[in-house]
Design an enzyme around this catalytic site. Sequence first.
Site, PDB file in Angstrom:
ATOM      1  N   HIS A 156      -2.945   6.903   3.140  1.00 37.40           N
ATOM      2  CA  HIS A 156      -3.658   5.528   2.544  1.00 37.40           C
ATOM      3  C   HIS A 156      -5.047   5.250   2.947  1.00 37.40           C
ATOM      4  O   HIS A 156      -5.213   5.376   4.345  1.00 37.40           O
ATOM      5  CB  HIS A 156      -2.630   4.531   2.733  1.00 37.40           C
ATOM      6  N   CYS A 181       0.888  -1.399  -0.220  1.00 42.68           N
ATOM      7  CA  CYS A 181      -0.109   0.031   0.101  1.00 42.68           C
ATOM      8  C   CYS A 181       0.855   1.326   0.172  1.00 42.68           C
ATOM      9  O   CYS A 181       0.404   2.346  -0.092  1.00 42.68           O
ATOM     10  CB  CYS A 181      -0.996   0.173   1.296  1.00 42.68           C
ATOM     11  N   ASN A 230     -10.033  -0.374   0.552  1.00 49.90           N
ATOM     12  CA  ASN A 230      -8.831  -0.135   0.553  1.00 49.90           C
ATOM     13  C   ASN A 230      -8.069  -0.630  -0.691  1.00 49.90           C
ATOM     14  O   ASN A 230      -8.339  -2.089  -1.078  1.00 49.90           O
ATOM     15  CB  ASN A 230      -8.032  -1.050   1.728  1.00 49.90           C
TER      16      ASN A 230
END
Length: 315
Positions: free
Chosen positions: A242, A116, A272
């Site tokens: 994020h 990520c 996500n």
Amino acid sequence: MNIKKGLRIVSVGHYAPANTVTNDDLSKIVDTNDEWISSRTGIRRRHFVEDETGIDLAYNAAKSAIEKGNIDISDIGACVVATVRADYVTPAMACVLQKKLGLNTDIPCFDINAACSGFMYGIQIARGLLFQSDKKYALVIGVETLSKILNMEDRGSCVLFGDGAGAAIIELSDDHKFYGDMGAKGDEEVLFCPNDPGIDRYVSMKGSDVFKFAVSTVPKSIFTILDKAGLQPDDIDVYVCHQANKRIIESVSKKIKQPMEKFFINLDEYGNTSSASIPIALSEMMEKGLIKPGMKMICVGFGAGLTWGGAYLEW
Ligand code: UT7
């Protein structure tokens, strides 16, 4: 050779598959419910690919960034794709995109995997490449088809992730300061996905351990970047973290003593999307007119590895 030291994001684009999956949809296939997912994470829906590949998503996001920036593709000097789940073990998705987009052949095109944190690693790597390039721009893409590696029987992980892509055209600049931070603290147990044939290739995660890592690492990275820039938290107009969990972002906001209004959030719509989350956020912010010239921004990603990557950007 470029000698400019700062970095400007010239344009951004994003793309998500049309197929959306709500929390209620997931509650029909795994023991979960909308109340749990939305209150513990802030996620309400996500996009899952049906027939599209990761390369399709990346192509659409890249095309959009190129068009929005009115970029002459012969000026692109590098293509870096950040992804956890490349369509192929080899060739790199960036090479396939070189052909599909008609990019120059005398430029580096390759994939990176920093989970990520991938996009934030990607722009810092691309910046380094531009120092030794005679071309003006680099194309950096974050793309994920995580739905293909989710264990739909594991409610602790399958409800969190989504598919999508975001892309940015960057250039070196003397008028836009840039300070970056990247790091890694190796761990194969907290968040991983095996890649051996014969083993279930699913994401496995100890959610609360990742949560603790995130809420300590993101503020640290922000303070490291602020130190490098000689700035205070109040000097920053907008923070883009994020998009993993709204509670993580709320904790960061408390730790750096900045109001939640300064934090962009779109995880309710996408879940996500790993390395795609920050460029999708930037592209949506741009579309909504939330990014103004002169704005000071800090972006920070964190994820498997365990990795983190952040940067101070001026628009
Ligand atoms: O990009 C980086 C990747 N990952 C992350 O950033 C994830 C970071 N971690 C998190 O966001 C949170 O830890 C989660 C959202 C994954 C989990 O939230 P939590 O508050 O840490 O919950 P938990 O794992 O401690 O689980 C609490 C309870 C458990 O039940 P019991 O043992 O208390 O009876 C779980 O079994 O919630 C249960 N649970 C669920 N219930 C309904 C876990 N997942 C679900 C679910 N639906 N989807």
